[in-house]
Design a protein around this motif. Structure first.
Motif, PDB file in Angstrom:
ATOM      1  N   GLN A   4       3.928   7.518 -13.256  1.00 11.99           N
ATOM      2  CA  GLN A   4       5.157   6.786 -12.969  1.00 11.99           C
ATOM      3  C   GLN A   4       4.997   5.916 -11.717  1.00 11.99           C
ATOM      4  O   GLN A   4       5.473   4.778 -11.669  1.00 11.99           O
ATOM      5  CB  GLN A   4       6.324   7.751 -12.794  1.00 11.99           C
ATOM      6  N   LEU A   5       4.301   6.453 -10.702  1.00  9.98           N
ATOM      7  CA  LEU A   5       4.074   5.692  -9.475  1.00  9.98           C
ATOM      8  C   LEU A   5       3.216   4.467  -9.761  1.00  9.98           C
ATOM      9  O   LEU A   5       3.497   3.360  -9.266  1.00  9.98           O
ATOM     10  CB  LEU A   5       3.399   6.579  -8.431  1.00  9.98           C
ATOM     11  N   VAL A   6       2.188   4.658 -10.571  1.00  9.80           N
ATOM     12  CA  VAL A   6       1.307   3.552 -10.943  1.00  9.80           C
ATOM     13  C   VAL A   6       2.092   2.469 -11.676  1.00  9.80           C
ATOM     14  O   VAL A   6       1.924   1.271 -11.418  1.00  9.80           O
ATOM     15  CB  VAL A   6       0.149   4.065 -11.828  1.00  9.80           C
ATOM     16  N   ASP A   7       2.966   2.881 -12.576  1.00  9.37           N
ATOM     17  CA  ASP A   7       3.764   1.921 -13.332  1.00  9.37           C
ATOM     18  C   ASP A   7       4.724   1.154 -12.421  1.00  9.37           C
ATOM     19  O   ASP A   7       4.895  -0.067 -12.563  1.00  9.37           O
ATOM     20  CB  ASP A   7       4.549   2.635 -14.437  1.00  9.37           C
ATOM     21  N   ARG A   8       5.354   1.880 -11.498  1.00  6.77           N
ATOM     22  CA  ARG A   8       6.304   1.229 -10.591  1.00  6.77           C
ATOM     23  C   ARG A   8       5.622   0.202  -9.700  1.00  6.77           C
ATOM     24  O   ARG A   8       6.186  -0.855  -9.397  1.00  6.77           O
ATOM     25  CB  ARG A   8       7.008   2.270  -9.703  1.00  6.77           C
ATOM     26  N   MET A   9       4.401   0.512  -9.285  1.00  3.33           N
ATOM     27  CA  MET A   9       3.675  -0.395  -8.389  1.00  3.33           C
ATOM     28  C   MET A   9       2.887  -1.463  -9.137  1.00  3.33           C
ATOM     29  O   MET A   9       2.224  -2.296  -8.526  1.00  3.33           O
ATOM     30  CB  MET A   9       2.722   0.421  -7.500  1.00  3.33           C
ATOM     31  N   LYS A  10       2.968  -1.402 -10.475  1.00  2.00           N
ATOM     32  CA  LYS A  10       2.298  -2.388 -11.331  1.00  2.00           C
ATOM     33  C   LYS A  10       0.793  -2.454 -11.045  1.00  2.00           C
ATOM     34  O   LYS A  10       0.200  -3.546 -10.947  1.00  2.00           O
ATOM     35  CB  LYS A  10       2.946  -3.766 -11.173  1.00  2.00           C
ATOM     36  N   CYS A  11       0.183  -1.275 -10.889  1.00  4.64           N
ATOM     37  CA  CYS A  11      -1.266  -1.221 -10.661  1.00  4.64           C
ATOM     38  C   CYS A  11      -2.004  -1.592 -11.940  1.00  4.64           C
ATOM     39  O   CYS A  11      -1.568  -1.269 -13.044  1.00  4.64           O
ATOM     40  CB  CYS A  11      -1.675   0.186 -10.233  1.00  4.64           C
ATOM     41  N   MET A  54       0.844  -1.193   0.000  1.00  2.72           N
ATOM     42  CA  MET A  54       0.000   0.000   0.000  1.00  2.72           C
ATOM     43  C   MET A  54       0.877   1.240   0.000  1.00  2.72           C
ATOM     44  O   MET A  54       1.904   1.295   0.678  1.00  2.72           O
ATOM     45  CB  MET A  54      -0.916   0.008   1.231  1.00  2.72           C
ATOM     46  N   SER A  55       0.502   2.225  -0.787  1.00  7.35           N
ATOM     47  CA  SER A  55       1.272   3.462  -0.860  1.00  7.35           C
ATOM     48  C   SER A  55       0.325   4.647  -0.883  1.00  7.35           C
ATOM     49  O   SER A  55      -0.787   4.566  -1.415  1.00  7.35           O
ATOM     50  CB  SER A  55       2.135   3.472  -2.132  1.00  7.35           C
ATOM     51  N   ASP A  56       0.743   5.751  -0.291  1.00 10.04           N
ATOM     52  CA  ASP A  56      -0.072   6.965  -0.254  1.00 10.04           C
ATOM     53  C   ASP A  56       0.822   8.142  -0.598  1.00 10.04           C
ATOM     54  O   ASP A  56       1.821   8.395   0.077  1.00 10.04           O
ATOM     55  CB  ASP A  56      -0.681   7.147   1.140  1.00 10.04           C
ATOM     56  N   SER A  57       0.490   8.844  -1.653  1.00 10.46           N
ATOM     57  CA  SER A  57       1.289   9.994  -2.086  1.00 10.46           C
ATOM     58  C   SER A  57       0.365  11.151  -2.432  1.00 10.46           C
ATOM     59  O   SER A  57      -0.642  10.968  -3.128  1.00 10.46           O
ATOM     60  CB  SER A  57       2.129   9.611  -3.316  1.00 10.46           C
TER      61      SER A  57
END
Length: 284
Positions: free
Chosen positions: A37-44, A1-4
């Motif tokens: 970029q965050l979505v791509d890194r987290m493979k959402c 889980m990540s929150d930004s």
């Protein structure tokens, strides 16, 4: 889980013609790119992208959306003011449940104020007014602290804008539960003695009309820098908390509310819940 999170304050980049400036467009584009970029890194598997008042009401809104899409590959969906209000109400209903009865909800964003009332998951009435804390600060205050005459004039303006919506909402029936959502209301509650965010989302937090009136008298005489030193006030919001407090006080007064409960869920959760509902119904 990540929150930004990143504070946009896009209404401050609207010019006199109502266009979002190049600086505002670049700021929005940069943030959407970072989110991608965050979505791509987290493979959402899915990215839900939406924009609210500042882009919705900008004269060059479509051009802004086109630019963001060209630069990032993401097409932001514009939520109407009514949809924004209804989705926020959905989140509030799910948080408090059916036993709460008729709920009236107030939400102060940067660009708009949303008011809703209902007994179901979909409110019977939903209003979106151009009374956001950032917008009013940008349009009304040109000194720090704000000029007292400007504060008085802004109070009168807010009251006038609320007459018709408040009359309709009150005619629907007395609320069993009065609720407020948004960072502005959470900050105001904290400044009047509510528990800090570190206490967790399930701690009951309230904002009272008398406490709010006392707070306005106090913070309206302070500079933004001094307000930023208060516990619970972030530096990037300290300049607009006075306008936000004036909207909160006028809204509660127009609706006859002496106290509101602070709900930790708001628009973001409403959008997620509606998306999940679609999946469960086989529509996703």
């Amino acid at each position: 889980m990540s929150d930004s999170k990143s504070t946009m304050k896009l209404v401050e980049y609207l010019d006199r013609e109502g266009n979002l400036s190049r600086k505002g467009i670049d700021k929005l584009t940069g943030y959407v790119g970072e989110a991608r970029q965050l979505v791509d890194r987290m493979k959402c598997e899915e990215m839900i992208s939406f924009a609210t008042s500042a882009v919705r009401d900008a004269a060059n809104g479509e051009a802004v959306l086109d630019h963001v899409e060209r630069e990032t590959g993401i097409r932001l969906e514009i939520l109407s003011g009514e949809d924004e209000a209804r989705l926020t109400f959905l989140a509030v209903r799910r948080w408090y449940g059916w036993s709460a009865g008729r709920i009236i909800n107030l939400d102060i964003g940067g660009g708009s104020l949303e008011l809703t009332s209902g007994e179901d998951e979909d409110p019977e009435a939903a209003y979106s007014l151009l009374l956001g804390a950032g917008r009013l600060t940008h349009e009304w205050f040109d000194t720090d602290p704000p000029d007292r005459k400007k504060i008085a004039l802004l109070r009168d303006y807010i009251d006038a804008e609320l007459v018709a919506p408040a009359k309709h909402l009150r005619a629907l029936g007395e609320a069993d539960l009065a609720v407020a959502t948004s960072k502005t209301f959470r900050t105001l509650a904290r400044l009047t003695g509510a528990a800090p965010s570190s206490a967790g989302p399930r701690v009951r937090r309230t904002l009272t009309a008398p406490g709010l009136r006392q707070l306005i008298a106090f913070i309206s005489r302070m500079t933004a820098a001094d307000r930023a030193e208060l516990e619970g006030v972030s530096a990037n919001r300290s300049h607009q908390i006075v306008a936000g407090a004036l909207v909160a006080e006028a809204s509660m007064r127009s609706l006859g509310l002496e106290q509101v409960e602070i709900c930790p869920w708001a628009l973001r959760e409403g959008i997620i819940l509606r998306r999940l509902d679609g999946d469960l119904d086989g529509k996703g």
